[in-house]
Scaffold this motif. Structure first.
Motif, PDB file in Angstrom:
ATOM      1  N   ILE A   1      -9.286   0.201  -5.900  1.00  8.18           N
ATOM      2  CA  ILE A   1      -7.860  -0.078  -6.018  1.00  8.18           C
ATOM      3  C   ILE A   1      -7.615  -0.539  -7.444  1.00  8.18           C
ATOM      4  O   ILE A   1      -8.467  -1.228  -8.033  1.00  8.18           O
ATOM      5  CB  ILE A   1      -7.407  -1.143  -4.995  1.00  8.18           C
TER       6      ILE A   1
ATOM      7  N   PHE B   1      -4.549  -1.945 -10.360  1.00  8.59           N
ATOM      8  CA  PHE B   1      -3.210  -2.373 -10.761  1.00  8.59           C
ATOM      9  C   PHE B   1      -3.153  -2.286 -12.282  1.00  8.59           C
ATOM     10  O   PHE B   1      -3.995  -2.882 -12.969  1.00  8.59           O
ATOM     11  CB  PHE B   1      -2.934  -3.815 -10.331  1.00  8.59           C
TER      12      PHE B   1
ATOM     13  N   LEU C   1      -2.863 -12.057  -8.696  1.00  2.00           N
ATOM     14  CA  LEU C   1      -3.349 -10.939  -7.889  1.00  2.00           C
ATOM     15  C   LEU C   1      -4.806 -11.122  -7.487  1.00  2.00           C
ATOM     16  O   LEU C   1      -5.201 -10.756  -6.376  1.00  2.00           O
ATOM     17  CB  LEU C   1      -3.177  -9.627  -8.655  1.00  2.00           C
TER      18      LEU C   1
ATOM     19  N   LEU D   1      -5.846 -10.913  -3.629  1.00  2.00           N
ATOM     20  CA  LEU D   1      -6.857  -9.970  -3.148  1.00  2.00           C
ATOM     21  C   LEU D   1      -8.021 -10.704  -2.498  1.00  2.00           C
ATOM     22  O   LEU D   1      -8.534 -10.289  -1.454  1.00  2.00           O
ATOM     23  CB  LEU D   1      -7.357  -9.102  -4.302  1.00  2.00           C
TER      24      LEU D   1
ATOM     25  N   SER E   1      -2.601   2.844  -1.683  1.00  2.07           N
ATOM     26  CA  SER E   1      -1.370   2.805  -2.464  1.00  2.07           C
ATOM     27  C   SER E   1      -0.310   1.943  -1.778  1.00  2.07           C
ATOM     28  O   SER E   1       0.382   1.148  -2.428  1.00  2.07           O
ATOM     29  CB  SER E   1      -0.849   4.237  -2.678  1.00  2.07           C
TER      30      SER E   1
ATOM     31  N   TYR F   1      -0.837  -0.532   0.309  1.00  2.00           N
ATOM     32  CA  TYR F   1      -1.293  -1.917   0.210  1.00  2.00           C
ATOM     33  C   TYR F   1      -1.025  -2.464  -1.191  1.00  2.00           C
ATOM     34  O   TYR F   1      -0.532  -3.597  -1.355  1.00  2.00           O
ATOM     35  CB  TYR F   1      -2.780  -1.981   0.537  1.00  2.00           C
ATOM     36  N   ALA F   2      -1.309  -1.656  -2.211  1.00  2.00           N
ATOM     37  CA  ALA F   2      -1.067  -2.085  -3.591  1.00  2.00           C
ATOM     38  C   ALA F   2       0.420  -2.348  -3.824  1.00  2.00           C
ATOM     39  O   ALA F   2       0.802  -3.328  -4.484  1.00  2.00           O
ATOM     40  CB  ALA F   2      -1.591  -1.037  -4.568  1.00  2.00           C
ATOM     41  N   LYS F   3       1.266  -1.500  -3.278  1.00  2.00           N
ATOM     42  CA  LYS F   3       2.708  -1.708  -3.424  1.00  2.00           C
ATOM     43  C   LYS F   3       3.124  -2.997  -2.734  1.00  2.00           C
ATOM     44  O   LYS F   3       3.962  -3.760  -3.263  1.00  2.00           O
ATOM     45  CB  LYS F   3       3.470  -0.516  -2.838  1.00  2.00           C
TER      46      LYS F   3
ATOM     47  N   HIS G   1       8.043  -4.732  -9.810  1.00  2.00           N
ATOM     48  CA  HIS G   1       7.204  -3.729  -9.150  1.00  2.00           C
ATOM     49  C   HIS G   1       7.741  -2.318  -9.349  1.00  2.00           C
ATOM     50  O   HIS G   1       7.109  -1.354  -8.957  1.00  2.00           O
ATOM     51  CB  HIS G   1       7.080  -4.035  -7.648  1.00  2.00           C
TER      52      HIS G   1
ATOM     53  N   TRP H   1       1.492  -0.019  -9.271  1.00  2.00           N
ATOM     54  CA  TRP H   1       0.603   0.180  -8.122  1.00  2.00           C
ATOM     55  C   TRP H   1       0.396   1.659  -7.837  1.00  2.00           C
ATOM     56  O   TRP H   1      -0.476   2.041  -7.052  1.00  2.00           O
ATOM     57  CB  TRP H   1       1.219  -0.482  -6.890  1.00  2.00           C
TER      58      TRP H   1
ATOM     59  N   ASN I   1      -2.829   4.421  -7.591  1.00  2.00           N
ATOM     60  CA  ASN I   1      -3.740   4.566  -6.453  1.00  2.00           C
ATOM     61  C   ASN I   1      -3.495   5.848  -5.664  1.00  2.00           C
ATOM     62  O   ASN I   1      -4.288   6.185  -4.775  1.00  2.00           O
ATOM     63  CB  ASN I   1      -3.608   3.354  -5.538  1.00  2.00           C
TER      64      ASN I   1
END
Length: 299
Positions: free
Chosen positions: A128, A130, A150, A154, A186, A188-190, A206, A221, A224
């Motif tokens: 993942i 960022f 972050l 995480l 993706s 999850y990253a968002k 974001h 994000w 990903n």
């Protein structure tokens, strides 16, 4: 006629070694090749089993810069290639699996970009990422503050993150993951980018909307997605100086108060590698990767 050199048993034609590619420092093409030879042992594991895209700048960053994913014309038959799935149909791309192939690619004068999945499992992400991109007057200093937030977020989900410079203005945050598709990673990253924005509304954004980015850090994000790529660790960048997308320690991130402190150049890397080794080596051990919460394959 281009000189021929022997690299790992392969005859390699190199050219224009005295050509200055980075006028700000006088850094030449020969020095580019030397740099990649110095970092090959740590760079190649991060390229292994991943199709590589090239951002080429054969006349330096001030000249023509172009991105290519397909196998370049004239690629030697001993350079490994692989068929890669794409939404518009499969394509054939280069896979850099050894020193000779790396030096052949370096002779093209390129940034290396790779996806967050390996060829053996293109449907499953193993990283993942960022991309923390500051909008002036914000700088990498503000990116470091976001990266620390972050990292802890995480870690709360059992995922250990690592940082590297982007080689440009910002910072990249990476972590090893397992058991999830690119779409799930993706999403999850968002979700985490949105959480960061809610937690630090004066600092984080974001969305890519440029009109909103002044003084904030855009948490990208979207890299990903299965079709996207990110600058590979240790690649040179097409900037005014020969900057590197290089790993940094969390202590360096925590203590960053001056944007210049996290600008790493080709000439810095030999000493850093002797002192620190590959700070991103844990990403190569898939047994240590964390599971994306809620991903179907991790349930």
């Amino acid at each position: 006629m281009s000189p021929i050199t022997l690299v790992a048993g392969r005859r390699l034609s190199v050219s224009n070694l005295d050509k200055v590619l980075y006028p700000a420092t006088g850094f030449t093409k020969g020095e580019v090749l030397h740099y990649y030879a110095v970092v090959a042992d740590v760079l190649l594991p991060h390229l292994r089993d991943r199709p590589v895209s090239f951002l080429r700048y054969p006349d330096g960053p001030g000249g023509q810069v172009f991105f290519t994913k397909n196998v370049p014309p004239g690629t030697p038959d001993w350079v490994t290639t692989a068929e890669v799935p794409r939404s518009e149909g499969p394509a054939r791309m280069v896979v850099l699996d050894g020193l000779a192939a790396l030096m052949w690619a370096a002779n093209l004068v390129t940034e290396f970009h790779t996806p967050q999945w390996v060829l053996a499992e293109p449907a499953e992400a193993d990283r993942i990422v960022f991309d923390l991109d500051p909008g002036a007057p914000a700088s990498v200093v503000e990116c470091c503050a976001v990266a620390l937030w972050l990292r802890e977020r995480l870690r709360a989900d059992g995922i250990e993150a690592y940082a590297k410079t982007s080689g440009a203005k910002g910072l990249h945050l990476l972590a090893g993951v397992r058991g999830a598709s690119s779409a799930e990673v993706s999403a999850y990253a968002k979700r985490l980018a949105l959480e960061a924005e809610r937690a630090m509304p004066d600092l984080v954004l974001h969305r890519m909307t440029r009109s909103l980015r002044g003084g904030k850090v855009f948490v990208d994000w979207s890299q990903n997605a299965g079709r996207k790529t990110t600058a590979t660790p240790y690649t040179l960048r097409a900037r005014d100086e020969p900057t590197v997308s290089a790993p940094v320690t969390w202590r360096e991130v925590e203590e960053c108060r001056d944007p210049g402190r996290l600008v790493l150049r080709a000439d810095d890397m030999a000493d850093r590698l002797r002192l620190l080794g590959d700070l991103l080596a844990p990403l190569l051990d898939r047994t240590t990767h964390g599971a994306i919460p809620g991903a179907a394959a991790s349930e």
